[in-house]
Design a protein around this motif. Sequence first.
Motif, PDB file in Angstrom:
ATOM      1  N   ASP A 181      -3.185   8.769   1.936  1.00 21.26           N
ATOM      2  CA  ASP A 181      -2.407   7.526   2.003  1.00 21.26           C
ATOM      3  C   ASP A 181      -1.779   7.342   3.378  1.00 21.26           C
ATOM      4  OD1 ASP A 181      -2.993   6.959  -0.683  1.00 21.26           O
ATOM      5  OD2 ASP A 181      -1.273   8.115  -1.382  1.00 21.26           O
ATOM      6  N   LEU A 182      -2.588   7.395   4.398  1.00 22.38           N
ATOM      7  CA  LEU A 182      -2.090   7.197   5.766  1.00 22.38           C
ATOM      8  C   LEU A 182      -2.534   5.822   6.253  1.00 22.38           C
ATOM      9  CD1 LEU A 182      -2.905  10.775   7.042  1.00 22.38           C
ATOM     10  CD2 LEU A 182      -0.613   9.784   6.854  1.00 22.38           C
ATOM     11  N   ALA A 237     -12.362  16.921  -2.789  1.00 26.36           N
ATOM     12  CA  ALA A 237     -12.591  15.471  -2.772  1.00 26.36           C
ATOM     13  C   ALA A 237     -11.435  14.810  -2.028  1.00 26.36           C
ATOM     14  CB  ALA A 237     -12.684  14.911  -4.191  1.00 26.36           C
ATOM     15  N   ILE A 238     -11.659  13.559  -1.629  1.00 21.82           N
ATOM     16  CA  ILE A 238     -10.586  12.778  -0.993  1.00 21.82           C
ATOM     17  C   ILE A 238     -10.454  11.465  -1.749  1.00 21.82           C
ATOM     18  CG2 ILE A 238      -9.815  11.622   1.119  1.00 21.82           C
ATOM     19  CD1 ILE A 238     -11.419  13.643   2.733  1.00 21.82           C
ATOM     20  N   LYS A 239      -9.205  11.099  -2.037  1.00 22.89           N
ATOM     21  CA  LYS A 239      -8.922   9.821  -2.703  1.00 22.89           C
ATOM     22  C   LYS A 239      -8.416   8.826  -1.659  1.00 22.89           C
ATOM     23  CE  LYS A 239      -5.066   9.111  -5.158  1.00 22.89           C
ATOM     24  NZ  LYS A 239      -4.436   7.833  -4.818  1.00 22.89           N
ATOM     25  N   LEU A 240      -9.062   7.663  -1.629  1.00 22.07           N
ATOM     26  CA  LEU A 240      -8.644   6.599  -0.707  1.00 22.07           C
ATOM     27  C   LEU A 240      -8.137   5.428  -1.522  1.00 22.07           C
ATOM     28  CD1 LEU A 240     -11.791   6.489   1.646  1.00 22.07           C
ATOM     29  CD2 LEU A 240      -9.766   7.925   1.854  1.00 22.07           C
ATOM     30  N   GLY A 241      -7.041   4.832  -1.068  1.00 19.05           N
ATOM     31  CA  GLY A 241      -6.492   3.707  -1.813  1.00 19.05           C
ATOM     32  C   GLY A 241      -6.091   2.573  -0.892  1.00 19.05           C
ATOM     33  N   ILE A 292     -13.119   9.147  -3.654  1.00 23.21           N
ATOM     34  CA  ILE A 292     -12.678   8.475  -4.887  1.00 23.21           C
ATOM     35  C   ILE A 292     -11.913   7.209  -4.505  1.00 23.21           C
ATOM     36  CG2 ILE A 292     -11.281   8.721  -6.978  1.00 23.21           C
ATOM     37  CD1 ILE A 292     -11.613  11.799  -6.642  1.00 23.21           C
ATOM     38  N   ALA A 293     -12.325   6.080  -5.074  1.00 18.10           N
ATOM     39  CA  ALA A 293     -11.673   4.794  -4.781  1.00 18.10           C
ATOM     40  C   ALA A 293     -10.526   4.570  -5.752  1.00 18.10           C
ATOM     41  CB  ALA A 293     -12.688   3.655  -4.922  1.00 18.10           C
ATOM     42  N   ILE A 334      -4.265  15.906  -7.611  1.00 15.60           N
ATOM     43  CA  ILE A 334      -4.280  14.936  -6.508  1.00 15.60           C
ATOM     44  C   ILE A 334      -2.995  15.129  -5.710  1.00 15.60           C
ATOM     45  CG2 ILE A 334      -4.210  12.482  -5.937  1.00 15.60           C
ATOM     46  CD1 ILE A 334      -5.721  11.980  -8.622  1.00 15.60           C
ATOM     47  N   VAL A 335      -3.129  15.483  -4.442  1.00 19.45           N
ATOM     48  CA  VAL A 335      -1.943  15.784  -3.625  1.00 19.45           C
ATOM     49  C   VAL A 335      -1.982  14.953  -2.345  1.00 19.45           C
ATOM     50  CG1 VAL A 335      -0.608  17.584  -2.485  1.00 19.45           C
ATOM     51  CG2 VAL A 335      -2.032  18.166  -4.470  1.00 19.45           C
ATOM     52  N   GLY A 336      -0.897  14.236  -2.092  1.00 19.32           N
ATOM     53  CA  GLY A 336      -0.807  13.416  -0.893  1.00 19.32           C
ATOM     54  C   GLY A 336       0.179  13.965   0.118  1.00 19.32           C
TER      55      GLY A 336
END
Length: 216
Positions: free
Chosen positions: A9-10, A29-33, A56-57, A188-190
């Motif tokens: 979340d950058l 994995a990487i989650k993008l939002g 992951i979207a 999931i860690v941000g």
Amino acid sequence: MADLILALDLLDPMYAREVAESCAASLDAIKLGYPLILSAGLGVVKDLADLGLPLIADFKVADIPNTNGLIANQVFSAGFDAIICHGFTGRDAVEACVDAAHAYGGECFVVAEMSHPGALSFFSRGVAEQIATLAVECRADGIIAPATRPERIRALRSVVRSRKIYSPGIGTQGGDLRSVLPLVEGVIVGRTIYGAADPAKEAAVMAAIVNDERSS
Ligand code: O7E
């Protein structure tokens, strides 16, 4: 056997790439939002693809079935491997996301209960169980459940059984990595990673804990 998923979340695409690259060896994995995609554009998906990690979207898709399907198709055409949708929209809307995901050989996760305190206003007991039941009936690949409330993960596990549970809320939101790992297929860690003085080091520390749990 839980995966370590970075919530990237950058807002600065260059820094996001730097963090993702430096942490990649520790991640599954990487989650993008919205934060990164709205600032960097959808092209960031292709920019990160060479890291070789599933992307992951996280748009928490929550619209009518036709719109959900259009969004999901764009997500998978852009190169994502999985999509996250809301479940309160109902069966037809969730099915639109699941069908699109599976047509692309991807995965769909349904938010059953959120991790923040305000989530309790609407994701009360009973509602989350109903959403999790719907996710299973719609053949979703898994659900999202809160790391901040491990007892709720346990309750939702009895609904989703062998389907995956991905869990955000570790660290900054108060969830405890070691307590949650045995309960889920992914954490999931941000901010705890990307906000650390040395994100790569923090990711490696977390990955070591994840690996300990895997081998125990
Ligand atoms: O608190 P952080 O910084 O570790 O970030 C957590 C990430 O998980 C962030 O991207 C946030 O949007 C997301 N998230 C939650 O924190 N709580 C939820 O209930 C759901 C999500 C989420 O990612 O939903 C889809 C997986």
